[in-house]
Each structure stands twice: as structure tokens, then as C-alpha cells.
Write an enzyme that holds these catalytic residues in place. Structure first.
Site, mmCIF file in Angstrom:
data_model
loop_
_atom_site.group_PDB
_atom_site.id
_atom_site.type_symbol
_atom_site.label_atom_id
_atom_site.label_comp_id
_atom_site.label_asym_id
_atom_site.label_seq_id
_atom_site.Cartn_x
_atom_site.Cartn_y
_atom_site.Cartn_z
ATOM 1 C CG ASP A 1 -5.798 -6.564 4.260
ATOM 2 O OD1 ASP A 1 -5.485 -5.765 3.498
ATOM 3 O OD2 ASP A 1 -6.252 -6.268 5.587
ATOM 4 C CD GLU B 1 -1.360 -5.693 2.509
ATOM 5 O OE1 GLU B 1 -1.175 -4.512 2.643
ATOM 6 O OE2 GLU B 1 -1.967 -6.239 3.288
HETATM 7 C C1 NOJ Z 1 -3.794 -3.222 4.074
HETATM 8 C C2 NOJ Z 1 -4.782 -2.790 3.101
HETATM 9 O O1 NOJ Z 1 -4.074 -2.666 2.100
HETATM 10 C C3 NOJ Z 1 -5.001 -1.269 3.911
HETATM 11 O O2 NOJ Z 1 -5.814 -0.284 3.021
HETATM 12 C C4 NOJ Z 1 -5.497 -1.524 5.257
HETATM 13 O O3 NOJ Z 1 -5.767 -0.509 5.864
HETATM 14 C C5 NOJ Z 1 -4.844 -2.584 6.230
HETATM 15 N N1 NOJ Z 1 -4.409 -3.776 5.262
HETATM 16 C C6 NOJ Z 1 -5.836 -3.110 7.152
HETATM 17 O O4 NOJ Z 1 -6.874 -3.914 6.470
#
Ligand code: NOJ
Length: 557
Positions: free
Chosen positions: A209, A276
Site C-alpha cells: 500500500d 501500489e
Molecule cells: C491505498 C488503499 O488502496 C486505499 O484504500 C487506502 O485508503 C489508502 N491507500 C490509505 O491506506
């Protein structure tokens, strides 16, 4: 495994959003036992792996992306035993399991943060996070002007033991998600332990993440984005001004990935790290997946490419070139739990900024019929591309965004932090339908569902589509089967010269399959061959040739 042949290079990975997938205990929130019971359906669908969004202990202020204990399962979702059973069942079924790692921030309920609050400025406990004195005489001005992704300022002030306002802490997301200080070796070591904890339990890898946010520019300089508020990051190549904030995409993250790479390499099998990373351009994002760093990164540029033949060719070419240049596979993705489902997004009048969402009062609501046609065509195109692909639960049913959710049901922090100015992401997170006639469409035995399911979803339930020729589920299944049989994931793309400059058609060959996608308004005659897959029915034209209707994709061999 020989380098170049690892499973993840060609895999189709299915994202499970645990709270909305399947609820075994009937409390209206999906859980691990629910997931395990539905794994055979994913095996039948034909995916290679599942990625589970967070199920760790968390106060759930950002649906689990606010972790308060990284090595415990939140009681909402079950127990560690349930997880062990899940992974065992998945492996028996031939499915790999990837879990979400959330290293940029913890929950404010995490023991480390509570300890930091209980310790004085300058203490080693505070050094685990990003605490700063405020500006101005009394320190009552925020340390800088950064704005949170979820709206509002990126800083909150803490109160000292004497009840007086004291230092500020940084949070890129909600105030309940304080950012960790990744310059601190202590933090780095703790996360290596956490990775090992899950690797020891048999996970096949991690989706990481906010992989682009963990290091901030030294000195935390002020920054004013081109558009008000921060986006998830990276900007898009077609943005008029580059969006290059001091909290996204800093070079220091690469050192972390090299350390993580080594941790995974110490385990047998091919374990994967998927970033991500909202970073643009693609050539910069490819740096995240150099041979000694992560293995894959989500291709958000592809996700947001418009429904336009030239743009699709451009992003496909650039992706293959950029990832190929560092020896990584390209990846493809159309939906996830943060964006408007592609069965709605592809029919929006103007493109909607990531995270804004759509709701009852939005203008330019998408036409569901056009949206679904395009979504099916886009998926059929995507699944024929070489490399890896990510699917998001429910897209195989053709689920649209749930637009008409009542305000009272909304739970995304974006909705609260922008005081309802942005709807946020709840519309793509509604529990999915399994059986049309069961309570909560088979999501939970009691009929409870943490977000209301639209009544029209009965027609989209899995049991209504299973084995039905022409259904979206059948199309996904057929595409995945053919993709595997023809080894399209490890193939190579070659544009069909006849359409290489077309403004309406995207056409290529990958191994034995010719793919034609019609993004225009008129039917297109297909090249010779037998239609193996069609996202909408082809027909015989007056010219005696097989015709592909608008917003449709066909595979021919
Ligand atoms: C990316 C995640 O996919 C999202 O759902 C989340 O709110 C943010 N990062 C913060 O962790």
C-alpha cells in the site's frame, strides 16, 4: 524457478475486498471463513491467485487500511486459524495468496503511536512517526501546507500532558493514520519481522500500500498541487501540469524495496511484491520494479486510459516498453476498491478524478448499458495482453458502481473529511451478489450487509450468470481459459498493420490469437478466422463478412 518464468509474470490475480466478499457469521461484514467457502468459485472462474485487502486488527476507520496490529487478524474477520485454513484451502485449489501490507502509516490506535503520544518530543518513540514543531511564535501554525489525500490538512496537533497544544504529526490520509518515519532503521526492522511473520505462514507475496509515499522530501517543503487537494499521487501523463509532490515518488523508497526484495528472496518459491505506486510517467514507475526491487506494480495509467483507440495503443505500447526495459512484466488493471468500477467509469461523460466517486447528486451519471458493453470489451482486450492482470471482485459479474447509496450509509473517510463534497469510494465496495434469491444475495446468511445492495443486482448474481452463454461471468471464464490455453500471458503483442493508425479500432496479435476491439460507433468487419471469444454478439454483414459491433472485442484464430 528460473528467472523469467515466475508465476506472477503472467498471472491473473483476483482482488478480494474481505468486508464485501462473503460473510459467514452473518454480521453483515465479510470474513475469512466466508472467503474460504467461496474459493472454489474463484478456481472455477480460472484466476491464478487472490490478493486480500487488509484483514488485520484495526479500528476500521479506513476499512482496515489503518492497522493497529500487523500480526493479528481483526475479530471482525476471524482468527489466525481461519487465515491458516484459508491459505491451506487456496493452495489445495491451486490458488496463490497475496496479502496487503500497509507500511506508510499505522492506525493511531497502534501501540507504537500511543507510546509516541505518551513520550516527549525528541524521544525515540516519537522518532517512529513524523512529529514536528509548528511554525510561528506559539507553534500553532502547521509545519507545512500539505493537504491530505482524503481532504483537509495533512497535520494534526497533539496535546501535551499539561493539556497544552504541543507538536504536530503528519498523516497523508486520515488523521487516524499517522505516517511512519521510514528514515528510522527501527521502523525498517519491525516491518521485516512483519513480512517474515506472514511469509512463514505461507503467503505468496504482498501488495504494498502507498509504496510511493513512504519517504518524504528532506525538509518537508511547502507544496501547492496544480489542482486543489492531493490526489492518490503521481498525476497522469495527460495532466496539463506535472504533479510532483514532495511526499510521492521520492528516490529513498528504492532502498526499502531492495531490503524487502532480499527478505522475500530468502524464502522458497516465487514470492511477489506488487507496488501500489501512483507514479507517472510509466518510465518512472518502472524504477519500482527493477530486478532487485519489487516484482510488479499496478498500471494506473492503463486503468485511467480513455475509451479511445489511440490512447489505448499509446498506453499499451508505453507500458510494454517501460516495464520491459527493466525486465519486469507489464501489468493491467481496470478496477479496484479505490476507483469507480469500470462498468460505470467507461461511460462517464467526463473523466472523474480518482477518489471523488459518484453518487445520487452527481452530474453526468453513466449509462449502465453503454458502461457494461464497454467494460466487457475493455476486459476482453485486457485479458489478451501479455503480462499479468488484476481483477477486482464483482467485475466478473459486470457490477456497476452503486451510485444511489444513501448519504447515511457512507463510510469512506473521504466523504467525511470533504463534508460530503466528494462521495468517495463506497460505491465500488458494496457486498457482491452470489445467489439472486438468497438473503443479501447470498453475501450473508442473515441478510445483513454493511452497505445496502441495489435491488437490481439480483439479475447480476453469480447463480443467474453461471453457465449462461453470453453472460459476463461466462465471458470472463472463457477468456481466462483461452488465455491460459494459448499462453497469452507469456506471449508478445504485435499490432495489426491494417489498424495501426485507426482512430476507432485497436487490433493486435498475441501468439495464435488475433484481437480486435471496436471503440467506434460503426460495426467493423473482422479479419478471417473463427471467433473464439466475443464481448458482444458478432453478426454476418451484408458483405458476407463477420462484423464486430461498436464497443465490443473479439478474439479470432
Ligand atoms: C491505498 C488503499 O488502496 C486505499 O484504500 C487506502 O485508503 C489508502 N491507500 C490509505 O491506506
Amino acid at each position: 524457478m528460473v528467472r523469467g518464468r515466475e508465476w506472477w509474470r503472467t498471472a491473473v490475480i483476483y482482488q478480494i475486498y474481505p468486508r464485501s466478499f462473503a460473510d459467514a457469521d452473518g454480521d453483515g461484514i465479510g470474513d475469512l471463513r466466508g472467503i474460504t467457502s467461496r474459493l472454489p468459485a474463484l478456481r472455477e472462474l480460472g484466476v491464478d491467485a487472490v490478493w486480500l485487502s487488509p484483514f488485520f486488527r484495526s479500528p476500521q476507520r479506513d476499512a482496515g487500511y489503518d492497522v493497529s496490529d500487523y500480526t493479528r487478524v481483526d475479530p471482525l474477520f476471524g482468527t489466525l486459524k481461519d487465515f491458516d485454513r484459508l491459505i491451506e484451502t487456496a493452495h489445495e485449489l491451486g490458488l496463490r495468496v497475496i496479502v496487503d501490507m500497509v507500511p506508510n502509516h499505522t492506525s493511531s490506535d497502534h501501540r507504537w503511536f500511543r507510546e509516541a503520544l505518551d513520550s516527549p518530543p525528541g524521544s525515540r518513540q516519537r522518532e517512529r512517526y513524523i512529529f514536528r514543531d509548528g511554525r510561528g511564535k506559539d507553534g500553532d501554525r502547521r509545519p507545512n501546507n500539505w493537504r491530505s489525500v482524503f481532504g483537509g490538512p495533512m497535520w494534526d496537533r497533539v496535546t501535551g500532558e499539561d493539556g497544552r497544544p504541543e507538536q504536530w504529526y503528519l498523516h497523508i490520509f486520515d488523521s487516524s493514520q499517522p505516517d511512519l518515519n521510514w528514515e528510522n532503521p527501527w521502523v525498517r526492522e519491525r516491518f521485516k519481522d512483519i513480512l517474515r511473520f506472514w511469509l512463514d505462514r505461507g503467503v505468496d507475496g504482498f501488495r504494498v500500500d502507498v509504496a510511493h509515499g513512504m519517504i518524504k522530501q528532506a525538509g518537508l517543503p511547502d507544496y501547492t498541487p496544480p489542482k486543489a487537494g492531493a490526489s492518490m499521487g503521481g498525476g497522469r501523463q495527460r495532466d496539463p501540469e506535472p504533479d510532483d509532490p514532495p511526499y510521492w515518488g521520492q528516490d529513498g523508497v528504492h532502498e526499502i524495496w531492495r531490503e524487502w526484495h532480499d527478505v522475500l528472496a530468502g524464502y522458497p518459491g516465487d514470492r511477489v511484491l506488487c507496488a501500489e505506486a501512483w507514479v507517472a510517467p510509466l518510465t518512472k514507475m518502472a524504477l519500482w520494479v527493477r530486478p532487485d526491487e519489487m516484482h510488479q506494480a499496478f498500471n494506473f495509467d492503463y486503468m485511467f486510459a480513455g475509451w479511445d483507440a489511440r490512447e489505448q495503443r499509446r498506453v499499451i505500447d508505453e507500458s510494454i516498453a517501460a516495464f520491459g526495459a527493466v525486465g519486469a512484466p507489464p501489468t493491467w488493471v481496470l478496477s479496484n476498491h479505490d476507483v469507480i468500477r469500470h462498468a460505470s467509469r467507461l461511460a462517464l461523460g467526463a473523466d472523474s478524478p480518482q477518489g471523488d466517486g459518484i453518487g445520487p447528486r452527481s452530474k453526468g451519471k453513466p449509462d449502465p448499458v453503454v458502461g457494461l458493453r464497454r467494460a466487457r470489451a475493455a476486459t476482453a482486450l485486457m485479458l489478451a495482453l501479455p503480462g499479468g492482470a488484476y481483477l477486482y471482485q464483482g467485475e466478473e459479474l459486470g457490477l456497476p458502481e452503486a451510485i444511489e447509496l444513501p448519504d447515511s450509509a457512507r463510510q469512506d473517510p473521504t466523504w467525511f473529511r470533504t463534508r460530503g463534497r466528494k462521495y468517495g469510494r463506497d460505491g465500488c465496495r458494496v457486498p457482491i451478489p452470489w445467489e439472486a434469491d438468497a438473503p443479501a444475495f447470498g453475501f450473508s446468511p442473515t441478510g445483513a450487509a454493511w452497505l445496502p445492495q441495489p435491488a437490481e443486482w439480483a439479475a447480476l448474481a453469480r447463480d443467474r450468470q453461471r453457465g449462461v452463454p453470453g453472460s459476463t461471468l461466462t465471458m470472463y471464464q472463457d477468456a481466462l481459459r483461452l488465455r491460459r490455453r494459448e499462453r497469452l500471458g507469456s506471449g508478445a503483442l504485435e499490432w495489426l498493420p491494417a489498424f495501426a493508425r485507426s482512430t476507432t479500432v485497436v487490433a493486435f496479435r498475441n501468439r495464435g490469437i488475433t484481437v480486435v476491439a471496436n471503440l467506434g460507433r460503426r460495426p467493423v468487419s473482422l479479419p478471417d478466422g473463427t471467433v473464439r471469444l466475443e464481448s458482444a454478439p458478432t453478426h454476418l454483414g451484408a458483405n458476407g463478412r463477420r462484423m464486430l459491433p461498436p464497443d465490443a472485442t473479439a478474439w479470432i484464430s
